[in-house]
Design a protein around this motif. Structure first.
Motif, PDB file in Angstrom:
ATOM      1  N   PRO A  14       0.797  -1.231   0.000  1.00 13.19           N
ATOM      2  CA  PRO A  14       0.000   0.000   0.000  1.00 13.19           C
ATOM      3  C   PRO A  14       0.833   1.288   0.000  1.00 13.19           C
ATOM      4  CG  PRO A  14      -0.175  -1.154   2.109  1.00 13.19           C
ATOM      5  CD  PRO A  14       0.488  -2.091   1.160  1.00 13.19           C
ATOM      6  N   TRP A  15       2.007   1.306   0.613  1.00 15.53           N
ATOM      7  CA  TRP A  15       2.818   2.519   0.668  1.00 15.53           C
ATOM      8  C   TRP A  15       3.442   2.846  -0.686  1.00 15.53           C
ATOM      9  CZ3 TRP A  15       7.833   1.348  -0.517  1.00 15.53           C
ATOM     10  CH2 TRP A  15       8.204  -0.006  -0.370  1.00 15.53           C
ATOM     11  N   ARG A  16       3.502   1.860  -1.590  1.00 14.26           N
ATOM     12  CA  ARG A  16       4.166   2.140  -2.872  1.00 14.26           C
ATOM     13  C   ARG A  16       3.398   3.115  -3.743  1.00 14.26           C
ATOM     14  NH1 ARG A  16       7.536  -2.588  -5.663  1.00 14.26           N
ATOM     15  NH2 ARG A  16       7.501  -1.048  -7.352  1.00 14.26           N
ATOM     16  N   ALA A  17       2.087   3.146  -3.612  1.00 10.11           N
ATOM     17  CA  ALA A  17       1.312   4.123  -4.385  1.00 10.11           C
ATOM     18  C   ALA A  17       1.637   5.536  -3.896  1.00 10.11           C
ATOM     19  CB  ALA A  17      -0.177   3.837  -4.262  1.00 10.11           C
ATOM     20  N   LEU A  18       1.776   5.684  -2.567  1.00 16.56           N
ATOM     21  CA  LEU A  18       2.140   6.991  -1.989  1.00 16.56           C
ATOM     22  C   LEU A  18       3.535   7.413  -2.443  1.00 16.56           C
ATOM     23  CD1 LEU A  18       1.055   6.690   1.764  1.00 16.56           C
ATOM     24  CD2 LEU A  18       0.093   8.248   0.056  1.00 16.56           C
ATOM     25  N   ASN A 181      -0.449  17.278   7.568  1.00 17.94           N
ATOM     26  CA  ASN A 181      -0.151  16.912   8.955  1.00 17.94           C
ATOM     27  C   ASN A 181      -0.665  15.517   9.313  1.00 17.94           C
ATOM     28  OD1 ASN A 181       1.216  17.566  11.332  1.00 17.94           O
ATOM     29  ND2 ASN A 181      -0.686  18.210  12.333  1.00 17.94           N
ATOM     30  N   GLN A 182      -0.462  14.568   8.396  1.00 20.83           N
ATOM     31  CA  GLN A 182      -0.895  13.195   8.631  1.00 20.83           C
ATOM     32  C   GLN A 182       0.296  12.251   8.646  1.00 20.83           C
ATOM     33  OE1 GLN A 182      -4.188  12.145   5.994  1.00 20.83           O
ATOM     34  NE2 GLN A 182      -5.428  12.593   7.808  1.00 20.83           N
ATOM     35  N   ARG A 183       0.156  11.217   9.424  1.00 21.90           N
ATOM     36  CA  ARG A 183       1.224  10.212   9.515  1.00 21.90           C
ATOM     37  C   ARG A 183       0.597   8.820   9.461  1.00 21.90           C
ATOM     38  NH1 ARG A 183       5.340   9.899  14.738  1.00 21.90           N
ATOM     39  NH2 ARG A 183       6.664   8.193  14.034  1.00 21.90           N
ATOM     40  N   LEU A 184       1.182   7.963   8.650  1.00 25.39           N
ATOM     41  CA  LEU A 184       0.696   6.594   8.506  1.00 25.39           C
ATOM     42  C   LEU A 184       1.848   5.642   8.768  1.00 25.39           C
ATOM     43  CD1 LEU A 184      -1.350   6.867   5.176  1.00 25.39           C
ATOM     44  CD2 LEU A 184      -2.287   6.365   7.445  1.00 25.39           C
ATOM     45  N   MET A 185       1.572   4.602   9.542  1.00 26.76           N
ATOM     46  CA  MET A 185       2.610   3.608   9.839  1.00 26.76           C
ATOM     47  C   MET A 185       2.225   2.300   9.157  1.00 26.76           C
ATOM     48  SD  MET A 185       5.313   3.711  11.758  1.00 26.76           S
ATOM     49  CE  MET A 185       5.129   4.742  13.223  1.00 26.76           C
ATOM     50  N   PHE A 186       3.080   1.868   8.244  1.00 22.21           N
ATOM     51  CA  PHE A 186       2.839   0.618   7.532  1.00 22.21           C
ATOM     52  C   PHE A 186       3.766  -0.450   8.100  1.00 22.21           C
ATOM     53  CE2 PHE A 186       1.877   4.041   4.524  1.00 22.21           C
ATOM     54  CZ  PHE A 186       0.651   3.649   4.006  1.00 22.21           C
ATOM     55  N   ASP A 197      -0.462  -8.171   2.818  1.00 27.43           N
ATOM     56  CA  ASP A 197       0.639  -8.552   3.694  1.00 27.43           C
ATOM     57  C   ASP A 197       1.080  -7.395   4.592  1.00 27.43           C
ATOM     58  OD1 ASP A 197       0.608 -11.025   2.422  1.00 27.43           O
ATOM     59  OD2 ASP A 197       1.950 -10.311   0.850  1.00 27.43           O
ATOM     60  N   TRP A 198       0.400  -6.274   4.471  1.00 24.09           N
ATOM     61  CA  TRP A 198       0.768  -5.084   5.217  1.00 24.09           C
ATOM     62  C   TRP A 198      -0.405  -4.585   6.049  1.00 24.09           C
ATOM     63  CZ3 TRP A 198       5.501  -2.402   5.184  1.00 24.09           C
ATOM     64  CH2 TRP A 198       6.471  -2.923   4.314  1.00 24.09           C
ATOM     65  N   MET A 199      -0.057  -3.989   7.196  1.00 19.71           N
ATOM     66  CA  MET A 199      -1.053  -3.346   8.042  1.00 19.71           C
ATOM     67  C   MET A 199      -0.758  -1.843   8.017  1.00 19.71           C
ATOM     68  SD  MET A 199      -1.396  -3.970  12.105  1.00 19.71           S
ATOM     69  CE  MET A 199      -0.425  -2.504  12.463  1.00 19.71           C
ATOM     70  N   ALA A 200      -1.797  -1.029   7.966  1.00 21.52           N
ATOM     71  CA  ALA A 200      -1.578   0.421   7.987  1.00 21.52           C
ATOM     72  C   ALA A 200      -2.317   1.022   9.167  1.00 21.52           C
ATOM     73  CB  ALA A 200      -2.071   1.041   6.691  1.00 21.52           C
ATOM     74  N   GLU A 201      -1.684   1.989   9.821  1.00 20.76           N
ATOM     75  CA  GLU A 201      -2.328   2.638  10.958  1.00 20.76           C
ATOM     76  C   GLU A 201      -2.039   4.132  10.938  1.00 20.76           C
ATOM     77  OE1 GLU A 201      -3.049   1.372  15.561  1.00 20.76           O
ATOM     78  OE2 GLU A 201      -0.973   1.313  14.863  1.00 20.76           O
TER      79      GLU A 201
END
Ligand SMILES: Cc1cc2nc3c(=O)[nH]c(=O)nc-3n(C[C@H](O)[C@H](O)[C@H](O)COP(=O)(O)O)c2cc1C
Ligand SMILES: Cc1cc2nc3c(=O)[nH]c(=O)nc-3n(C[C@H](O)[C@H](O)[C@H](O)COP(=O)(O)O)c2cc1C
Lengths: 205, 205
Positions: A14-18, A181-186, A197-201
């Motif tokens: 999911p982070w690869r699109a970002l 001002n957003q933060r996502l943890m994958f 295979d990934w979790m996002a929070e």
């Protein structure tokens, strides 16, 4: 950038699109493909240097970096293979912190598939880049009257001994966007590069 | 930037004149005062993040960074106080890798001189920056319906608990200039910040 185009596929991490969006938004800046790679050296000393993103390895999320087998980082990574990339995009104000295990692929690798990757990455870089690996050993003293010798490299020649490919396999990606001002943890929960295979929070910046 | 002006004095550490020149040459870029700070976390994991240069501490070479006492890095640095800064100047193509010991100065410091430095650094940052330390704990999950509460900070109020000053005391500076293709390694040979306390050597890039 090699491998970048396939990044936004629905099945990929999911982070690869970002990341692909950030690469596109900052593509007009030469330095948008530079990031800082932190590793740990002898005596637990942190080491941090700028390197160039050389795309993803085909069909996976591994991040490729070219380096000189004679540089300090190579011995250090062989001893302690953990790394964290910090990649700040200066125009879109986004930061990716990507941590994972680094694989060192030099000419002595016993794995034919890895040697093939190394050869592929060698030919993907410019002849000028490749010539650097014929220069003097990085980090050694130079005499004041040393002048750079002109080295000639045959463009069809395969990788020289000093050329080393590093691949970092992401396990965690900490994304911050300073505009929203957003933060996502994958966090990778399984071996694999698919979305599932990934979790996002969402976490506080 | 605080303390920057005095950098080029004849008696100061030799790399500071180079750094001051780079800061001046790149001053038109907002991101020229951002660098990446690498440290080592639990289990020997490298950690790397962008932070803002808050100038030098007065009368010495210590590099100041503001941070949140609740962020991961603070606990990690208390356990293992080594750091390496990687500072790349995108317009002049210069890199400074600055390694040294980091001091964590939060409100619990028993040293009145350090508490005073912390207060000074607090008031040197904008009220907007200061207000961030009243926000939610960095890294903790946010619910989707959380909206940022407006916090009011009295501009005359001293440092809040969450505000923490970090100072990195340089021991080694690895300077690379990609335009001239030169690299200089500065090593501190004695405790002190004078020119004579440092050794400089030209090495291969
Ligand atoms: C803009 C820039 C890009 C760089 N790209 C690379 C790179 O792709 N690979 C590399 O090994 N070093 C690269 N370097 C040099 C490293 O930052 C570093 O000086 C060198 O690799 C030695 O690091 P080490 O002593 O930790 O091994 C680059 C430096 C700069 C300033
Ligand atoms: C451009 C930019 C500047 C930043 N400046 C700072 C800073 O000065 N101090 C700080 O603690 N975090 C700063 N951050 C946030 C850090 O990069 C990081 O996300 C945060 O400090 C949490 O790090 P930690 O979990 O390692 O403690 C900045 C981020 C960006 C993208």
């Amino acid at each position: 950038m090699a491998g970048g185009g396939a990044a936004a596929s629905a099945l990929s991490s999911p982070w690869r699109a970002l990341l692909q969006r950030a690469l596109d938004a900052n593509a007009h800046l030469k330095h948008s493909t530079f990031f800082q790679l932190a590793t740990v050296g002898g005596g637990g000393r942190p080491a941090n240097r700028t390197v160039v993103f050389r795309g993803f390895q085909e069909h996976c999320d591994k991040i490729q970096i070219n380096t000189d087998a004679r540089s300090n980082k190579v011995g250090e990574i062989k001893e302690w293979p953990l790394g964290e990339i910090c990649w700040y995009f200066t125009d879109s104000w986004e930061q990716f912190r990507i941590s994972g295990i680094i694989d060192v692929i030099d000419g002595s690798s016993p794995d034919p598939a890895k040697l093939q990757q190394r050869e592929k990455a060698w030919f993907a870089s410019s002849v000028k880049s490749r010539s650097q690996y014929l220069g003097p050993c990085p980090g050694l003293p130079v005499a004041n009257d040393d002048h750079v010798k002109d080295v000639h490299l045959d463009p069809s020649a395969g990788p020289v001994d000093a050329y080393c490919l590093l691949t970092l396999d992401p396990e965690k990606v900490d994304y911050v966007n300073l505009k929203s001002n957003q933060r996502l943890m994958f966090t990778r929960t399984k071996e694999g590069d698919e979305s599932s295979d990934w979790m996002a929070e969402k976490v506080s910046p």
